[in-house]
Design a protein around this motif. Structure first.
Motif, PDB file in Angstrom:
ATOM      1  N   LYS A  86     -10.091  -4.609   8.542  1.00  0.00           N
ATOM      2  CA  LYS A  86      -9.118  -4.733   7.605  1.00  0.00           C
ATOM      3  C   LYS A  86      -8.755  -6.191   6.955  1.00  0.00           C
ATOM      4  N   GLU A  87      -9.069  -7.020   7.661  1.00  0.00           N
ATOM      5  CA  GLU A  87      -8.651  -8.901   7.926  1.00  0.00           C
ATOM      6  C   GLU A  87      -9.341  -9.261   6.825  1.00  0.00           C
ATOM      7  N   ALA A  88     -10.292  -8.854   6.902  1.00  0.00           N
ATOM      8  CA  ALA A  88     -12.080  -9.269   5.717  1.00  0.00           C
ATOM      9  C   ALA A  88     -11.226  -9.465   4.603  1.00  0.00           C
ATOM     10  N   LEU A  89     -10.453  -7.737   3.939  1.00  0.00           N
ATOM     11  CA  LEU A  89      -9.581  -7.200   3.187  1.00  0.00           C
ATOM     12  C   LEU A  89      -8.060  -8.123   3.123  1.00  0.00           C
ATOM     13  N   ILE A  90      -7.477  -8.768   3.266  1.00  0.00           N
ATOM     14  CA  ILE A  90      -6.282  -9.298   3.352  1.00  0.00           C
ATOM     15  C   ILE A  90      -6.750 -10.902   3.718  1.00  0.00           C
TER      16      ILE A  90
ATOM     17  N   PHE B  52       6.092   3.863  12.890  1.00  0.00           N
ATOM     18  CA  PHE B  52       5.573   2.616  13.955  1.00  0.00           C
ATOM     19  C   PHE B  52       5.898   1.739  13.724  1.00  0.00           C
ATOM     20  N   THR B  53       6.647   1.091  12.498  1.00  0.00           N
ATOM     21  CA  THR B  53       6.714  -0.001  12.226  1.00  0.00           C
ATOM     22  C   THR B  53       7.898  -0.617  12.747  1.00  0.00           C
ATOM     23  N   ALA B  54       9.052   0.462  12.992  1.00  0.00           N
ATOM     24  CA  ALA B  54      10.228   0.108  13.159  1.00  0.00           C
ATOM     25  C   ALA B  54      10.472   0.320  14.481  1.00  0.00           C
ATOM     26  N   THR B  55       9.779  -0.370  16.071  1.00  0.00           N
ATOM     27  CA  THR B  55       9.795  -1.304  16.975  1.00  0.00           C
ATOM     28  C   THR B  55       9.315  -2.443  16.983  1.00  0.00           C
ATOM     29  N   ARG B  56       8.733  -2.525  15.538  1.00  0.00           N
ATOM     30  CA  ARG B  56       7.655  -4.052  15.691  1.00  0.00           C
ATOM     31  C   ARG B  56       7.682  -5.278  14.478  1.00  0.00           C
ATOM     32  N   LEU B  57       9.146  -5.055  14.428  1.00  0.00           N
ATOM     33  CA  LEU B  57       9.988  -5.367  13.174  1.00  0.00           C
ATOM     34  C   LEU B  57      10.145  -6.975  13.350  1.00  0.00           C
TER      35      LEU B  57
ATOM     36  N   ALA C  36       5.216  -7.545  13.847  1.00  0.00           N
ATOM     37  CA  ALA C  36       5.315  -8.402  14.709  1.00  0.00           C
ATOM     38  C   ALA C  36       4.855  -8.812  15.968  1.00  0.00           C
ATOM     39  N   ASP C  37       4.511  -7.883  16.157  1.00  0.00           N
ATOM     40  CA  ASP C  37       3.058  -7.825  17.946  1.00  0.00           C
ATOM     41  C   ASP C  37       1.856  -7.647  17.034  1.00  0.00           C
ATOM     42  N   GLY C  38       1.718  -8.071  15.839  1.00  0.00           N
ATOM     43  CA  GLY C  38      -0.067  -8.557  15.116  1.00  0.00           C
ATOM     44  C   GLY C  38      -0.583  -6.876  14.922  1.00  0.00           C
ATOM     45  N   ALA C  39       0.184  -5.561  15.321  1.00  0.00           N
ATOM     46  CA  ALA C  39      -0.849  -4.382  14.831  1.00  0.00           C
ATOM     47  C   ALA C  39      -0.229  -4.261  13.365  1.00  0.00           C
ATOM     48  N   TYR C  40      -1.456  -3.946  12.830  1.00  0.00           N
ATOM     49  CA  TYR C  40      -1.112  -3.367  10.997  1.00  0.00           C
ATOM     50  C   TYR C  40      -1.226  -2.109  10.894  1.00  0.00           C
ATOM     51  N   TYR C  41      -0.208  -2.168   9.715  1.00  0.00           N
ATOM     52  CA  TYR C  41       0.044  -0.496   9.281  1.00  0.00           C
ATOM     53  C   TYR C  41      -0.157  -0.227   8.243  1.00  0.00           C
ATOM     54  N   THR C  42      -1.022   0.541   7.752  1.00  0.00           N
ATOM     55  CA  THR C  42      -1.417   0.496   6.202  1.00  0.00           C
ATOM     56  C   THR C  42      -0.756   1.819   5.590  1.00  0.00           C
ATOM     57  N   GLY C  43      -0.235   1.465   4.713  1.00  0.00           N
ATOM     58  CA  GLY C  43       0.288   3.239   3.880  1.00  0.00           C
ATOM     59  C   GLY C  43      -0.047   3.065   2.181  1.00  0.00           C
ATOM     60  N   SER C  44       0.883   3.876   1.771  1.00  0.00           N
ATOM     61  CA  SER C  44       0.893   4.182   0.037  1.00  0.00           C
ATOM     62  C   SER C  44       2.393   4.155  -0.155  1.00  0.00           C
ATOM     63  N   THR C  45       2.661   4.070  -1.685  1.00  0.00           N
ATOM     64  CA  THR C  45       3.809   4.214  -2.292  1.00  0.00           C
ATOM     65  C   THR C  45       3.985   4.440  -3.588  1.00  0.00           C
ATOM     66  N   ARG C  46       5.144   5.387  -4.992  1.00  0.00           N
ATOM     67  CA  ARG C  46       4.871   5.307  -5.708  1.00  0.00           C
ATOM     68  C   ARG C  46       6.188   4.533  -6.142  1.00  0.00           C
TER      69      ARG C  46
ATOM     70  N   ASP D  94      -4.089  -1.202  15.975  1.00  0.00           N
ATOM     71  CA  ASP D  94      -2.646  -0.904  14.381  1.00  0.00           C
ATOM     72  C   ASP D  94      -2.778   0.593  14.659  1.00  0.00           C
ATOM     73  N   ALA D  95      -2.643   0.939  13.254  1.00  0.00           N
ATOM     74  CA  ALA D  95      -1.330   1.822  13.756  1.00  0.00           C
ATOM     75  C   ALA D  95      -2.890   2.814  11.976  1.00  0.00           C
ATOM     76  N   ALA D  96      -3.962   2.927  12.280  1.00  0.00           N
ATOM     77  CA  ALA D  96      -4.436   3.813  11.969  1.00  0.00           C
ATOM     78  C   ALA D  96      -3.956   5.452  12.482  1.00  0.00           C
ATOM     79  N   ASP D  97      -3.941   5.726  13.798  1.00  0.00           N
ATOM     80  CA  ASP D  97      -3.822   6.702  13.946  1.00  0.00           C
ATOM     81  C   ASP D  97      -1.932   7.106  14.508  1.00  0.00           C
ATOM     82  N   ALA D  98      -1.549   6.480  13.670  1.00  0.00           N
ATOM     83  CA  ALA D  98       0.492   6.751  14.713  1.00  0.00           C
ATOM     84  C   ALA D  98       0.501   8.004  12.960  1.00  0.00           C
ATOM     85  N   ALA D  99       1.468   8.524  13.505  1.00  0.00           N
ATOM     86  CA  ALA D  99       2.445   9.269  12.811  1.00  0.00           C
ATOM     87  C   ALA D  99       3.000   8.719  11.110  1.00  0.00           C
ATOM     88  N   PRO D 100       2.312   9.607  10.042  1.00  0.00           N
ATOM     89  CA  PRO D 100       2.519   8.998   9.121  1.00  0.00           C
ATOM     90  C   PRO D 100       4.426   8.501   8.432  1.00  0.00           C
TER      91      PRO D 100
END
Length: 119
Positions: free
Chosen positions: A80-84, A44-49, A15-25, A108-114
């Motif tokens: 990241k925006e070019a990829l998106i 990281f995303t919990a306060t940016r909903l 919601a604040d415009g930041a990006y979060y990158t993750g992976s999942t099975r 960006d969330a690159a340095d945020a804890a997983p």
């Protein structure tokens, strides 16, 4: 192929415009729901909903997905925006040595804890 085979790499726009990158099975929809419900209030995303899924790619090999997630986390916001946007010409340009994009305004969330299980 079942959607649970392999692994997904995804990018969320917060919601604040930041990006979060993750992976999942899990499926991307299930993982998005977990982010939206803020299961981990420290995440990281919990306060940016709310968050919006802006990119997802499936990989058969989990090792490939993890490598791609790490690569994306190291990218600039512009890259990241070019990829998106699937602007691969811009992505190549931004990948060239010595290219310096304008300083990002939003964090960006690159340095945020997983916060997810990863692959």
């Amino acid at each position: 192929m079942r959607e649970t085979d392999g692994c997904w790499v995804y990018i969320l726009r917060c919601a604040d415009g930041a990006y979060y990158t993750g992976s999942t099975r899990k499926t991307v929809e299930v993982r998005l729901g977990e982010h939206q419900s803020a299961q981990n209030p420290e995440a990281f995303t919990a306060t940016r909903l709310p968050v919006v899924l802006v990119f997802a790619e499936h990989f058969q090999a989990i090792t490939d997905a993890i490598a791609m997630e790490r690569r994306i986390k190291g990218w600039s916001r512009a890259k990241k925006e070019a990829l998106i946007a699937q602007n691969f010409d811009q992505l190549v340009l931004l990948s060239k040595r010595g290219h310096r994009p304008a300083a990002p305004v939003l964090r960006d969330a690159a340095d945020a804890a997983p916060q997810d299980e990863g692959c």
